[in-house]
Write an enzyme that holds these catalytic residues in place. Sequence first.
Site, mmCIF file in Angstrom:
data_model
loop_
_atom_site.group_PDB
_atom_site.id
_atom_site.type_symbol
_atom_site.label_atom_id
_atom_site.label_comp_id
_atom_site.label_asym_id
_atom_site.label_seq_id
_atom_site.Cartn_x
_atom_site.Cartn_y
_atom_site.Cartn_z
ATOM 1 N N LYS A 35 0.835 -1.212 0.000
ATOM 2 C CA LYS A 35 0.000 0.000 0.000
ATOM 3 C C LYS A 35 0.871 1.263 0.000
ATOM 4 C CE LYS A 35 -0.324 -0.222 5.036
ATOM 5 N NZ LYS A 35 -1.192 -0.466 6.193
ATOM 6 N N ARG A 130 -10.296 0.277 15.733
ATOM 7 C CA ARG A 130 -10.259 1.081 14.522
ATOM 8 C C ARG A 130 -11.259 0.443 13.554
ATOM 9 N NH1 ARG A 130 -4.608 1.853 11.362
ATOM 10 N NH2 ARG A 130 -5.096 -0.324 10.891
ATOM 11 N N TYR A 258 16.362 29.922 7.361
ATOM 12 C CA TYR A 258 15.147 30.640 7.769
ATOM 13 C C TYR A 258 15.035 30.700 9.280
ATOM 14 C CZ TYR A 258 13.196 30.414 3.029
ATOM 15 O OH TYR A 258 12.967 30.561 1.698
ATOM 16 N N MET A 306 12.474 24.369 1.437
ATOM 17 C CA MET A 306 11.726 23.552 0.481
ATOM 18 C C MET A 306 12.641 22.719 -0.417
ATOM 19 S SD MET A 306 8.915 24.654 -2.366
ATOM 20 C CE MET A 306 7.788 25.412 -1.230
HETATM 21 C C1 LIG Z 1 -0.390 -1.487 6.827
HETATM 22 C C2 LIG Z 1 -0.968 -2.727 7.371
HETATM 23 C C3 LIG Z 1 -0.161 -3.834 7.617
HETATM 24 C C4 LIG Z 1 1.351 -3.795 7.517
HETATM 25 O O1 LIG Z 1 1.849 -3.173 8.677
HETATM 26 P P1 LIG Z 1 3.420 -3.038 8.951
HETATM 27 O O2 LIG Z 1 3.499 -2.499 10.321
HETATM 28 O O3 LIG Z 1 3.917 -2.085 7.918
HETATM 29 O O4 LIG Z 1 3.986 -4.379 8.781
HETATM 30 C C5 LIG Z 1 -0.773 -5.003 8.034
HETATM 31 N N1 LIG Z 1 -2.109 -5.060 8.194
HETATM 32 C C6 LIG Z 1 -2.917 -4.001 7.988
HETATM 33 C C7 LIG Z 1 -4.377 -4.135 8.223
HETATM 34 C C8 LIG Z 1 -2.373 -2.808 7.581
HETATM 35 O O5 LIG Z 1 -3.171 -1.747 7.392
#
Ligand SMILES: *Cc1c(COP(=O)(O)O)cnc(C)c1O
Length: 368
Positions: A35, A130, A258, A306
């Site tokens: 992802k 969640r 800055y 930047m």
């Molecule tokens: C992103 C995610 C993972 C992977 O988590 P890591 O800590 O990067 O290994 C596994 N399961 C779900 C549901 C996630 O959203």
Amino acid sequence: MPRATRAIVNLDALRDNYAQACALAAPATAMAVVKADGYGHGLVPCAQALSDQVDYFAVACIEEAHGLREAGIRQPVVLLEGVHSAGDYRCCVEKHYLPVLHTQQQIRWLESLGDQPLSVWLKVNTGMNRLGVEPQDVAAVIAALQRKPNLQLCGLMTHFACADALGDPMTGEQIAAIAALQQAYPTLPVSAANSAGHFLRKQDGDARFQVTRPGIMLYGGSPLIDVSSASLGLKPVMTLESELIATRELAVGSPVGYGATWIAERPTRMGVVAIGYGDGYPRHAPSGTPVSIKGQWLPLIGRVSMDMLAVDLTDCPQADIGTRVELWGDQLPVDQVARHLGAISYALLTGITRRVPRVYRQGGKQTC
Ligand SMILES: *Cc1c(COP(=O)(O)O)cnc(C)c1O
């Protein structure tokens, strides 16, 4: 000629890290989580590099899954957040995506499928609060799903809240909660472990079950607080690099950048590096955050701009205009940088913007 700023992605290291996840997960299967554009490394090149090793990919949302299919990736793709509309299920059927169900609404939307066959995962909330249905509702949901012969339940999924902290009792409680459900449904596979779940100690419990979901560890980030990735056998995948484009001698009392937040306390030779927050290098990196130059860790000074940041070169007289600077990677673990920022490697890696070209290396060669 473009500036030297780039992210070199070592696909061999990615493959080795995935192999390590598989070895730790065994006999469970490890889905590869790609992802967020492969945690900032590039969704398609990473998936392609892994595709001869992987049985399943996992992404957050359907558009990421489309990206995999458009690139010719054939494995089933798990949608960790499930679908965002009833119509998305048709895509799932057609393209062999495996959505996670985590709300009653997503379950009701399944009606729209008629008798088209679909495989789904069911997410259970074991304490993270969640996503997921409550453990006491699982029986009713499974019964409802079983009444629909077109649906196949791949298994039960849950997610850990505190697995990054070894010894946190919450992980054991979550493992116990999902294990209890598996006792009630012994034929259903369970998927619980994120990367951290691969590294639990005996006293933390066994989180492997049948399917694991490694993410950050594939990219060489440590999933455990205060444990280095090297000590876990993980290799850095992204090396973020740039070069010095200016140097300057500063007298005591001279400010840099800055807000003039940093003031030379000794005669200082400083250098300007061609990378900044417009590239995703975090603006809130404080003075003292390390960069690696000629194998030496040197401190960032002043505010990140930047397109630029400044470093103190006083202790590295060989550094000059054109000298390579590594912001993180082979010489400087991304977790080390993250620690200075009070951040995590996930945020740094996914934060690198599109302005930074990704350069892929595999088998000692540059691939694209
Ligand atoms: C992103 C995610 C993972 C992977 O988590 P890591 O800590 O990067 O290994 C596994 N399961 C779900 C549901 C996630 O959203």
